[in-house]
Design a protein around this motif. Sequence first.
Motif, PDB file in Angstrom:
ATOM      1  N   LEU A   1       3.287   2.111   0.436  1.00  0.00           N
ATOM      2  CA  LEU A   1       3.789   3.480   0.400  1.00  0.00           C
ATOM      3  C   LEU A   1       3.005   4.375   1.362  1.00  0.00           C
ATOM      4  CD1 LEU A   1       4.350   3.893  -3.444  1.00  0.00           C
ATOM      5  CD2 LEU A   1       6.130   3.919  -1.675  1.00  0.00           C
ATOM      6  N   ALA A   2       1.682   4.185   1.407  1.00  0.00           N
ATOM      7  CA  ALA A   2       0.879   4.964   2.348  1.00  0.00           C
ATOM      8  C   ALA A   2       1.304   4.673   3.778  1.00  0.00           C
ATOM      9  CB  ALA A   2      -0.601   4.659   2.151  1.00  0.00           C
ATOM     10  N   ALA A   3       1.587   3.409   4.084  1.00  0.00           N
ATOM     11  CA  ALA A   3       2.026   3.041   5.431  1.00  0.00           C
ATOM     12  C   ALA A   3       3.402   3.622   5.732  1.00  0.00           C
ATOM     13  CB  ALA A   3       2.048   1.526   5.585  1.00  0.00           C
ATOM     14  N   TYR A   4       4.272   3.742   4.742  1.00  0.00           N
ATOM     15  CA  TYR A   4       5.582   4.377   4.917  1.00  0.00           C
ATOM     16  C   TYR A   4       5.387   5.805   5.424  1.00  0.00           C
ATOM     17  CZ  TYR A   4      10.564   5.201   3.729  1.00  0.00           C
ATOM     18  OH  TYR A   4      11.918   5.472   3.769  1.00  0.00           O
ATOM     19  N   ASN A   5       4.307   6.446   4.983  1.00  0.00           N
ATOM     20  CA  ASN A   5       4.043   7.830   5.377  1.00  0.00           C
ATOM     21  C   ASN A   5       3.274   7.945   6.681  1.00  0.00           C
ATOM     22  OD1 ASN A   5       1.645  10.129   4.973  1.00  0.00           O
ATOM     23  ND2 ASN A   5       3.728  10.880   4.635  1.00  0.00           N
ATOM     24  N   VAL A   6       2.169   7.213   6.804  1.00  0.00           N
ATOM     25  CA  VAL A   6       1.249   7.450   7.915  1.00  0.00           C
ATOM     26  C   VAL A   6       1.342   6.396   9.004  1.00  0.00           C
ATOM     27  CG1 VAL A   6      -0.781   6.175   7.087  1.00  0.00           C
ATOM     28  CG2 VAL A   6      -1.098   8.325   8.353  1.00  0.00           C
TER      29      VAL A   6
ATOM     30  N   GLU B   1      -2.779  13.288   3.982  1.00  0.00           N
ATOM     31  CA  GLU B   1      -1.368  13.327   3.609  1.00  0.00           C
ATOM     32  C   GLU B   1      -0.912  12.090   2.840  1.00  0.00           C
ATOM     33  OE1 GLU B   1       1.160  14.228   6.862  1.00  0.00           O
ATOM     34  OE2 GLU B   1       0.336  16.235   7.149  1.00  0.00           O
ATOM     35  N   PRO B   2      -1.194  10.864   3.317  1.00  0.00           N
ATOM     36  CA  PRO B   2      -0.743   9.701   2.540  1.00  0.00           C
ATOM     37  C   PRO B   2      -1.371   9.622   1.152  1.00  0.00           C
ATOM     38  CG  PRO B   2      -2.149   9.023   4.367  1.00  0.00           C
ATOM     39  CD  PRO B   2      -1.819  10.461   4.589  1.00  0.00           C
ATOM     40  N   VAL B   3      -2.575  10.187   0.977  1.00  0.00           N
ATOM     41  CA  VAL B   3      -3.185  10.213  -0.350  1.00  0.00           C
ATOM     42  C   VAL B   3      -2.347  11.088  -1.286  1.00  0.00           C
ATOM     43  CG1 VAL B   3      -5.231  10.883  -1.662  1.00  0.00           C
ATOM     44  CG2 VAL B   3      -5.487   9.767   0.562  1.00  0.00           C
ATOM     45  N   VAL B   4      -1.994  12.291  -0.814  1.00  0.00           N
ATOM     46  CA  VAL B   4      -1.143  13.179  -1.608  1.00  0.00           C
ATOM     47  C   VAL B   4       0.237  12.564  -1.798  1.00  0.00           C
ATOM     48  CG1 VAL B   4      -0.075  15.465  -1.688  1.00  0.00           C
ATOM     49  CG2 VAL B   4      -2.401  15.211  -0.808  1.00  0.00           C
ATOM     50  N   TYR B   5       0.744  11.948  -0.738  1.00  0.00           N
ATOM     51  CA  TYR B   5       2.067  11.324  -0.747  1.00  0.00           C
ATOM     52  C   TYR B   5       2.165  10.251  -1.837  1.00  0.00           C
ATOM     53  CZ  TYR B   5       6.007   8.761   1.487  1.00  0.00           C
ATOM     54  OH  TYR B   5       7.183   8.122   1.776  1.00  0.00           O
ATOM     55  N   VAL B   6       1.206   9.329  -1.854  1.00  0.00           N
ATOM     56  CA  VAL B   6       1.227   8.258  -2.849  1.00  0.00           C
ATOM     57  C   VAL B   6       1.002   8.829  -4.250  1.00  0.00           C
ATOM     58  CG1 VAL B   6       0.084   6.138  -3.620  1.00  0.00           C
ATOM     59  CG2 VAL B   6       0.516   6.514  -1.182  1.00  0.00           C
ATOM     60  N   ARG B   7       0.108   9.786  -4.363  1.00  0.00           N
ATOM     61  CA  ARG B   7      -0.138  10.404  -5.664  1.00  0.00           C
ATOM     62  C   ARG B   7       1.140  11.045  -6.211  1.00  0.00           C
ATOM     63  NH1 ARG B   7      -3.965  15.314  -5.400  1.00  0.00           N
ATOM     64  NH2 ARG B   7      -1.990  16.355  -4.919  1.00  0.00           N
ATOM     65  N   ASN B   8       1.855  11.768  -5.364  1.00  0.00           N
ATOM     66  CA  ASN B   8       3.098  12.398  -5.810  1.00  0.00           C
ATOM     67  C   ASN B   8       4.120  11.359  -6.264  1.00  0.00           C
ATOM     68  OD1 ASN B   8       2.060  14.893  -5.247  1.00  0.00           O
ATOM     69  ND2 ASN B   8       3.340  15.284  -3.457  1.00  0.00           N
ATOM     70  N   ILE B   9       4.290  10.292  -5.470  1.00  0.00           N
ATOM     71  CA  ILE B   9       5.271   9.264  -5.837  1.00  0.00           C
ATOM     72  C   ILE B   9       4.888   8.621  -7.170  1.00  0.00           C
ATOM     73  CG2 ILE B   9       6.181   6.996  -5.183  1.00  0.00           C
ATOM     74  CD1 ILE B   9       6.019   7.939  -2.256  1.00  0.00           C
ATOM     75  N   ARG B  10       3.619   8.368  -7.364  1.00  0.00           N
ATOM     76  CA  ARG B  10       3.190   7.789  -8.632  1.00  0.00           C
ATOM     77  C   ARG B  10       3.485   8.741  -9.794  1.00  0.00           C
ATOM     78  NH1 ARG B  10      -2.693   5.036  -7.800  1.00  0.00           N
ATOM     79  NH2 ARG B  10      -2.325   4.565 -10.001  1.00  0.00           N
ATOM     80  N   ARG B  11       3.288  10.036  -9.569  1.00  0.00           N
ATOM     81  CA  ARG B  11       3.604  11.010 -10.610  1.00  0.00           C
ATOM     82  C   ARG B  11       5.103  11.014 -10.910  1.00  0.00           C
ATOM     83  NH1 ARG B  11      -0.078  16.127  -8.583  1.00  0.00           N
ATOM     84  NH2 ARG B  11      -1.948  15.637  -9.788  1.00  0.00           N
TER      85      ARG B  11
END
Length: 488
Positions: free
Chosen positions: A385-390, A440-450
């Motif tokens: 998921l992080a790679a999908y973003n960054v 950004e990918p840290v926030v991105y993955v955190r949001n998806i997990r939420r």
Amino acid sequence: MPKALLSHLLRYHRRYLLTSIALLLALIPDRQITHSGTQLEAIRERDFLSVFSRNTPTTYYEGRHGPTGFEYELLHRFANHLDVSLSMETRSDIQGVLDAVLHDRGDLGAAALPLDPSNPDLIYSQPIIRLQPLVVYSRDLPPVTEPEDLIDLDIASIRGSGTSMALRKLQDDYPELTWQEATDVEVADLLGFIEEGRFDAAVIHAHDFKYNRLFFPGVEDGFALGDPLSMSWAFPADRGLALQQEANRFLTMLKRNGTLDDLINRHFGHDDYLEYVGARRFIQHVRELLPDFSELFREAARETGFDWKLLAALGYQESHWDPDATSPTGVRGLMMLTNPTAEEMDVDNRLDPAQSILGGARYLRELEERLPEEIDEPDRLWMALAAYNVGMGHLYDAQEIAEMRDGDPNRWADVREALPLLQNQEWHSKVSHGYARGGEPVVYVRNIRRYYEILNYVDRSQKQFYQRDEQPPEEEDSHIFDTVPPIL
């Protein structure tokens, strides 16, 4: 007249005169200057423009879909205007960029450079954008709203960025003011130091704070310090004025046709697109929007092997389930695919939600399969998921940094701590793909997990759900600051 007051007036008028002359030279019509075309002719003969820059978000870095950055996009257009290719080289600090232009025979320097007429070996383009110095400070402090509030605070600045110029001007009125400045740091470093309590405040540029504020919630904006500076490109003065004047013509054209404003809005116009929108709004969208797409997510899940609710969470993070979504960078559709990714995933219409959802699911599966076999689930999924973003390249860099810090590159917890370090020059200079907005990918993955957690609870008809908050990692300060003393 007292000698100290006379000295102050002379300094002020000299600075005002030099700045005025520099601006006049940048804006004077071409026909009023006699110049040599040697440098411009050499560029066209060799068929490339040589630019020195810095690896920062406002200049030039490798983004999710290739090279990007405000000045990179300008320079790419300028090279096309000259009908040549673009060669980019980076230096770690502003002075390094200027030295490279002068001594390594670069054609120009573009690194969020403030127009500074004090160096006779350089000439500058006309102003490109305004650089407004901004005081930012720790939220643990009382409000910092005026210059008097800076006295006795521990303040940091980046040498050469123009912010120290604003502080020195302020010091004329507040001689007891002092601060520390360093060359080999970035804005993200300063904001991190404030959150960690190593500094009380810093002076950075307003657009840099807008870029980074999401990742440093413990830092507040205070007040604009002094007049805006002018960001310009720097050229060697001993090679004629032809290239500078061609750049001025090009910049004038972009201002008149609206392209420059479009680029400014694209890069600096928004700072909230990764913000977590809140559980209530999300649940409302689950009820109102998700039913139109839930079967498409289930079909994509059956083909790719993912949980359909995970794919739905990813789609919500990307577009809020808007099949017509389009970003300023050209990614489109419910799963926000680029043209190359869409073609690779056999998607011929990115705005078709069925194709977009299936294409995004296939792409996520491909990213997961490209990860090393040693990575177990669920770490494997979070990294994909992080790679999908960054981008996969920056994820590999974060794994390498995690290993440098004695962490486990196969554990998401360690990679998650390493990703934000890609914003810091100390770390991104050690890896292959350079700067990335690694927070950004840290926030991105955190949001998806939420979102995924909420969907799981909603799917089981539970009314209560739990949200996890994750804190950014601490960093060690390995930089050396020089103290600018008060005027006594």
